[in-house]
Design a protein around this motif. Structure first.
Motif, short mmCIF file in Angstrom:
data_model
loop_
_atom_site.label_atom_id
_atom_site.label_comp_id
_atom_site.label_asym_id
_atom_site.label_seq_id
_atom_site.Cartn_x
_atom_site.Cartn_y
_atom_site.Cartn_z
N UNK A 487 -36.81 -30.82 -0.67
CA UNK A 487 -36.50 -29.64 0.13
C UNK A 487 -36.61 -28.39 -0.73
N UNK A 488 -36.92 -27.27 -0.08
CA UNK A 488 -37.01 -25.99 -0.80
C UNK A 488 -35.60 -25.51 -1.14
N UNK A 489 -35.41 -25.10 -2.37
CA UNK A 489 -34.13 -24.55 -2.80
C UNK A 489 -34.15 -23.05 -2.52
N UNK A 490 -33.65 -22.66 -1.35
CA UNK A 490 -33.70 -21.25 -0.94
C UNK A 490 -32.82 -20.37 -1.81
N UNK A 491 -31.79 -20.94 -2.42
CA UNK A 491 -30.90 -20.13 -3.25
C UNK A 491 -31.54 -19.70 -4.55
N UNK A 492 -32.55 -20.45 -5.01
CA UNK A 492 -33.20 -20.11 -6.26
C UNK A 492 -34.61 -19.53 -6.05
N UNK A 493 -35.26 -19.85 -4.98
CA UNK A 493 -36.62 -19.34 -4.73
C UNK A 493 -36.56 -17.87 -4.37
#
Length: 816
Positions: A487-493
């Motif tokens: 899954x995409x890590x939205x908090x770091x991307x």
């Protein structure tokens, strides 16, 4: 986008045109002229003519006689001097001692023909020292240093007088951070680890000198509240076809190899030059952190938990640096030039691995959790820079000379970093894989013009304008993989774009009257900056105009005593990396993040100095800084910490700098430097108020030995006392380096053996304490290295006198 940049340059160019038409500038201090001829009568061209201090024969300036045997020294301070001249096949001749101001034209120096039919070794007392203390700067003459061979620019900087590098690779000069780094006068828009990576990739074998400028005049950018570090690259000036090269291999924990080839061809008014460096190095660093978390009960801190983290990293650099350039004299008064410098990254690309062991304890010391992590990194970061320059000297007026110089610069940096971090926990807990992919571009465009004209025999006006643009675009994507599901890590991307345009103009008025030299300068800079993260609601803009006055005065009371005073205002704008809200992962509970709301810091700087016998100097400095920028490590939760840059409220700085160059014997030169300083910080972070100061000092001593028969040696020692930097308190550390060299093949080659950090005393220990958090940091790098190198030189030893004088004049004038 590019069209928009040049449209934005028009105000700066209009200012330049206005200044150039309205200004007339150049200065006239004492000048010494003379000639060199043989006993038979004919003039001797390309003779080495050297100006020495009378009392100790230390070199002040060197020139080369022209085709008529004439030489000229300009912009000389008051004092007692002697001139010597030498040439192959002739004996050395000395002038009588003379005193300035007063003497103008010396009798011709008549060189006798040498009785020897072959070259014999001569010990020259007045050789160029490794360190020189001038009125507004310290010059490190890297070229020829035994300890520089096979090392990086960052290594050499860390041993320079008054310079230190902290655990996050922030450079400090005389205890102050906030420096502007230039390479051949061109700004490097990087800070921290990115700047460290760049300087680590630049071999010290390519350096001519490093200038540590504490009181820059108005022609320099106002950026850099603590001063400027200007790194000068080598440029061969010999006539005809020439070449040089070097090979070095160093061994610390790992090996490091560097090879360099350079050449030039000079004929008439044309000079072509090129160089290339290949390097492959491996290194390691250890970063251990002990963290303690507290809560406040009844007004007292109570321990909640502790975390013990051990990080070991290994990495390798692999790159090729190349440089191509040309200078051409269109006429006697006009010269154009251009140079292209590139940084290529062949396969295998630079990369590294890391391992982390983290153990968590409760307040009673019982283990509550633990995990291990393995990381990998792979980088690809080529770049290219280009410069075109023009210099034109107009016909002299009755008042003196007039000169115009222009520069146009372009630079492009590309970065791609791939990162993985695999975390293993207790049995039954699934492993997690964090993957990062960062792609970034950075471009720089700049144009500037500087004009100089004498208003009278004793008054000079200098004026100029500059417009520059920095644009960066960084795209970072993180993904998490757990039990096969990604899954995409939205908090770091994130994605972050930063656009900055600075337009500037300046005026400098210089006046020389007998024993008094006065300089007044004013620089104005208009800044437009915009940062756009992925979440455009966090977009920020900075639009402001500021003035940066500076003034300096020098009074030469006698040849024994010289007094100086300087006052200036400067600025330190945050870099795009410091503003970038990206999360750079160090280990599972440690990360770095930029701060979009970071403000520029501004400072007022005062310096008072005294020079005794044109040799020993003492300088008192005081600075008051608003919104000082410092890096901190603050808790995000009871298990994680983020490092970032913040603004404090105010910083007071006071320092006493002492330098003492000594010549105990004809074969031994010593340069001693000591800085005693006090910094007081005021601010607040994480509920912790800071109003603390601490005194500190650093001392350095460098000895060079000329031992005869082609042998030489160098010994360097540095010590830094405990000191405070914002919320961090560092323990003392130091470094001892030594080297030996032997000239070979009629001084056409040199074999060197050097050892750095011999006693392994450079590891850093730091403590950072807040109301609810404490961090102890230990950092060790692969700094103890033994390096063997061979340098050689082929071709003509004659140097073009005209071009050599141009290169020396600009630098030495600023020292007068």
């Amino acid at each position: 986008m590019k069209t928009n940049f040049y449209l934005r340059c028009l105000p700066g160019l209009s200012l330049a045109a206005t200044v150039l038409l309205a200004a007339p500038a150049a200065q006239a201090q004492s000048t010494v002229t003379g000639a060199v001829r043989s006993a038979a009568g004919p003039a001797i061209d390309f003779a080495t003519v050297t100006l020495h201090r009378a009392q100790d024969s230390v070199v002040v300036k060197s020139e080369f006689s022209d085709a008529t045997g004439a030489y000229r020294f300009e912009q000389l301070a008051a004092g007692r001097y002697r001139v010597s001249a030498s040439q192959v096949g002739f004996g050395r001749q000395w002038s009588a001692v003379f005193e300035l101001p007063g003497a103008a034209a010396l009798s011709a120096l008549v060189l006798p023909v040498s009785q020897a039919t072959q070259l014999k070794e001569v010990q020259v007392v007045g050789q160029k020292p490794l360190y020189e203390r001038l009125s507004d700067r310290t010059v490190v003459n890297v070229e020829g240093s035994t300890l520089a061979t096979g090392n990086t620019t960052l290594d050499v900087l860390s041993r320079a007088p008054g310079v230190s590098v902290d655990g996050n690779y922030n450079l400090a000069l005389r205890g102050r951070t906030g420096l502007l780094v230039l390479i051949d006068g061109k700004r490097q828009p990087m800070t921290g680890s990115e700047l460290a990576d760049y300087l680590r990739a630049l071999p010290a074998d390519q350096l001519k000198s490093i200038e540590l400028i504490t009181n820059p005049p108005a022609k320099y950018d106002a950026q850099g509240s603590a001063g400027i570090i200007d790194i000068k690259l080598k440029k061969d000036q010999r006539q005809g076809a020439n070449g040089s090269g070097s090979l070095s291999y160093g061994r610390g924990h790992y090996g490091r190899f560097t090879g360099n080839l350079s050449g030039n061809y000079r004929q008439g008014g044309l000079n072509l030059f090129a160089s290339t460096t290949y390097a492959r190095r491996e290194y390691f660093n250890v970063r251990n952190t002990l963290r303690s978390y507290y809560e406040t009960r009844d007004g007292q801190p109570v321990l909640l938990s502790r975390a013990d983290q051990r990080n070991d990293n290994t990495g390798q650099d692999h790159f090729v640096v190349y440089r191509l350039g040309a200078d051409y004299e269109l006429s006697k008064n006009t010269t154009v030039g251009g140079v292209v410098t590139g940084f290529a990254v062949p396969k295998p690309h630079p990369g590294g691995t890391s391992s982390n062991v983290s153990t968590f304890y409760d307040s009673l010391g019982r283990v509550t959790d633990y995990y291990t992590a393995r990381g990998t990194g792979l980088g690809y970061n080529p770049n290219i820079t280009a410069n075109f320059n023009l210099r034109h000297a107009f016909a002299n007026t009755a008042a003196g000379k007039r000169e115009l110089t222009t520069d146009a610069d372009y630079a492009y940096y590309y970065t791609n970093r791939l990162q993985t971090l695999t975390t293993f926990g207790r049995p039954g807990r699934p492993e997690t894989l964090l993957s990062g992919d960062q792609t970034g571009t950075l471009s720089i465009q700049a144009i500037k013009a500087d004009y100089l004209q004498a208003l009278s025999a004793k008054t000079t006006l200098e004026a100029g304008a500059k417009t520059s643009r920095v644009y960066s675009d960084n795209d970072l994507q993180f993904t998490n993989t757990v039990e096969g599901i990604t899954t995409v890590d939205a908090g770091r991307s994130n994605r972050f774009r930063y656009d900055e345009v600075i337009s500037a103009g300046y005026l400098t008025l210089s006046h020389n009257r007998e024993k008094l030299n006065l300089q007044l300068g004013l620089r104005g800079e208009q800044t437009h900056a915009k940062g756009v993260p992925l979440d455009e609601t966090q977009t920020f803009r900075r639009d402001y105009f500021q003035l940066f006055p500076n003034a300096s005065v020098k009074y030469t009371a006698s040849p024994q005593h010289e007094w100086t005073a300087a006052l200036s205002r400067r600025i330190n704008r945050p870099s795009y990396r410091q503003l970038n809200p990206f999360r750079f992962v160090i280990d599972p509970t440690t990360s770095f993040s930029g701060t979009p709301e970071l403000l520029p810091e501004t400072s007022y700087n005062l310096e008072l100095g005294h020079t005794f016998k044109q040799k020993f100097t003492a300088a008192f400095s005081y600075s008051l800084t608003d919104n000082p920028i410092t890096d901190v490590a603050a808790p995000e939760s009871t298990t994680s910490t983020v490092s970032r840059y913040v603004n404090l409220d105010r910083q007071h700085y006071a320092a006493l700098t002492l330098t003492a160059p000594l010549n105990p014997t004809k074969w031994w030169q010593v340069y001693n430097n000591a800085v005693f300083f006090y910094i007081h910080y005021q601010g607040e972070l994480s509920g912790t108020s800071l109003s603390r100061g601490q005194g500190a000092f650093n001392v350095s001593s460098n000895s060079t030995f000329v031992l005869g028969q082609g042998w030489g040696a160098e010994l360097n020692a540095n010590y830094y006392s405990p000191q405070r930097v914002g919320f961090f308190v560092f323990r003392d550390f130091g470094q001892l380096g030594l080297g030996v060299k032997k000239d070979l093949w009629d001084k056409k080659a040199t074999l060197k053996l050097a050892a750095t950090d011999v006693l392994m005393t450079s590891p850093l220990h730091a403590l950072s304490r807040y109301a609810n958090y404490e961090e102890r940091l230990y950092l060790r790098r692969d700094s103890r290295v033994l390096t063997l190198s061979l340098n050689w030189r082929l071709g003509n030893d004659k140097i073009n006198g005209t071009n050599r004088r141009r290169g020396a004049e600009d630098e030495m004038r600023r020292a007068q």
